[in-house]
Design a protein around this motif. Structure first.
Motif, PDB file in Angstrom:
ATOM      1  N   LEU A 220      32.340 131.681  68.582  1.00  0.00           N
ATOM      2  CA  LEU A 220      32.379 131.093  67.252  1.00  0.00           C
ATOM      3  C   LEU A 220      31.578 131.893  66.225  1.00  0.00           C
ATOM      4  CD1 LEU A 220      31.870 127.433  68.465  1.00  0.00           C
ATOM      5  CD2 LEU A 220      34.021 128.425  67.644  1.00  0.00           C
ATOM      6  N   PHE A 221      30.705 132.785  66.711  1.00  0.00           N
ATOM      7  CA  PHE A 221      29.874 133.587  65.811  1.00  0.00           C
ATOM      8  C   PHE A 221      30.517 134.931  65.532  1.00  0.00           C
ATOM      9  CE2 PHE A 221      26.932 130.486  67.416  1.00  0.00           C
ATOM     10  CZ  PHE A 221      26.130 130.203  66.322  1.00  0.00           C
TER      11      PHE A 221
ATOM     12  N   ALA B 101      35.907 129.999  64.437  1.00  0.00           N
ATOM     13  CA  ALA B 101      35.156 128.811  64.022  1.00  0.00           C
ATOM     14  C   ALA B 101      35.995 127.949  63.091  1.00  0.00           C
ATOM     15  CB  ALA B 101      33.858 129.227  63.333  1.00  0.00           C
ATOM     16  N   ALA B 102      36.658 128.574  62.128  1.00  0.00           N
ATOM     17  CA  ALA B 102      37.510 127.837  61.200  1.00  0.00           C
ATOM     18  C   ALA B 102      38.761 127.319  61.892  1.00  0.00           C
ATOM     19  CB  ALA B 102      37.891 128.728  60.017  1.00  0.00           C
ATOM     20  N   THR B 103      39.302 128.087  62.824  1.00  0.00           N
ATOM     21  CA  THR B 103      40.499 127.670  63.551  1.00  0.00           C
ATOM     22  C   THR B 103      40.235 126.411  64.360  1.00  0.00           C
ATOM     23  OG1 THR B 103      41.323 129.945  63.695  1.00  0.00           O
ATOM     24  CG2 THR B 103      42.185 128.361  65.289  1.00  0.00           C
ATOM     25  N   VAL B 104      39.096 126.371  65.043  1.00  0.00           N
ATOM     26  CA  VAL B 104      38.748 125.199  65.851  1.00  0.00           C
ATOM     27  C   VAL B 104      38.526 123.984  64.952  1.00  0.00           C
ATOM     28  CG1 VAL B 104      36.995 124.197  67.373  1.00  0.00           C
ATOM     29  CG2 VAL B 104      37.820 126.522  67.773  1.00  0.00           C
ATOM     30  N   ALA B 105      37.812 124.167  63.847  1.00  0.00           N
ATOM     31  CA  ALA B 105      37.568 123.053  62.924  1.00  0.00           C
ATOM     32  C   ALA B 105      38.886 122.496  62.384  1.00  0.00           C
ATOM     33  CB  ALA B 105      36.669 123.504  61.788  1.00  0.00           C
ATOM     34  N   ALA B 106      39.802 123.368  62.001  1.00  0.00           N
ATOM     35  CA  ALA B 106      41.091 122.925  61.475  1.00  0.00           C
ATOM     36  C   ALA B 106      41.909 122.219  62.557  1.00  0.00           C
ATOM     37  CB  ALA B 106      41.870 124.121  60.921  1.00  0.00           C
TER      38      ALA B 106
END
Length: 267
Positions: free
Chosen positions: A243-244, A254-259
């Motif tokens: 994610l970093f 990180a953005a893909t997982v959040a979305a």
């Protein structure tokens, strides 16, 4: 810089088995603000600059009081399951990220890890995850996704097959961690056929713990209409380190997982 330090820590510590980099700020201690009774300095929860985490304790169906924290608000929920042999502290930076992107997060220590007690050994990981999901719903989340890193990724798949979350995310989860974590049911390969929730898998090329073919094999068994495997460059690392970013704080993942969480755990 954080990303490079995390990778360096893995090399220097050389921990046997799985586990990602170390986020030092996330391991600082602070006075607990949750429902736990007064605890010793060694048991105080970790903190992360800029992340407002409420330390909590919550009970499982078999009477174990687990240690955790809640970050964020709103009806979209995610339970984060930690790596081996780590604790929930490593999730704090990303918990803050998710909270800023509309996700209420519960991160916790499985029994026998971190600040959670160890009556009867390490078993019952799915019971622990079920308790975390129930606690997050009690606090206002309407739908809950499971997100796991390394060992936590394998546990997330096993738990998803039994608990049917809104979605499941597996970051570098081994196909089967049974040999590494005796007593913990983390055979994702055997459990995956029971997963019907939307599923997202991510792994880096050259991961010494999780061959890309193993990750694809687990994903193929999932019976979800929505499933995806993301293969990243080797420099991405393992587990929550995916994610970093290398040149930026957060990687595109990180953005893909959040979305993904918002899409499938949203109303």
């Amino acid at each position: 810089m954080r990303r490079r330090l995390g990778l360096l820590a893995v090399v220097l510590v050389a921990v046997a088995g799985c586990g990602g980099g170390s986020h030092s700020a996330a391991r600082e201690r602070a006075t607990p603000t949750g429902t736990a009774a007064p605890v010793s300095a060694a048991d105080r929860p970790c903190t992360e600059p800029g992340v407002r985490a409420q330390a909590i304790r919550f009970g499982t169906s078999d009477g174990v009081m687990l240690s955790g924290a809640v970050v964020g608000s709103g009806p979209v929920g995610a339970v984060l399951i930690h790596e081996y042999p780590r604790d929930y502290c490593g999730w704090l930076p990303y918990a803050g990220y998710l909270s800023r992107h509309g996700v209420r997060v519960l991160l916790f220590d499985l029994r026998c890890f971190g600040r959670s007690p160890c009556p009867g050994g390490r078993g019952h990981a799915t019971v622990d995850v079920a308790a975390a999901m129930a606690e997050l719903r009690r606090r206002g989340a309407r739908r809950v996704a499971l997100v796991g890193a390394s060992m936590g990724g394998a546990i997330a798949v096993v738990a998803a097959a039994r608990l049917h979350p809104a979605a499941v995310v597996d970051l570098s989860g081994e196909r089967d961690t049974t040999a590494l974590t005796p007593g913990i049911d983390a055979d994702a390969g055997a459990a995956a056929h029971g997963v019907t929730a939307p599923a997202l898998f991510a792994v880096a090329r050259g991961d010494r713990y999780v061959p890309v073919d193993d990750m694809r094999a687990v994903a193929r068994q999932v019976r979800s209409a929505s499933r995806r495997v993301i293969v990243l460059p080797a420099v991405a690392g393992h587990g929550w380190d995916l994610l970093f970013g290398v040149r930026t704080k957060w990687s595109p993942l990180a953005a893909t997982v959040a979305a993904f969480i918002r899409r499938h755990a949203g109303d």
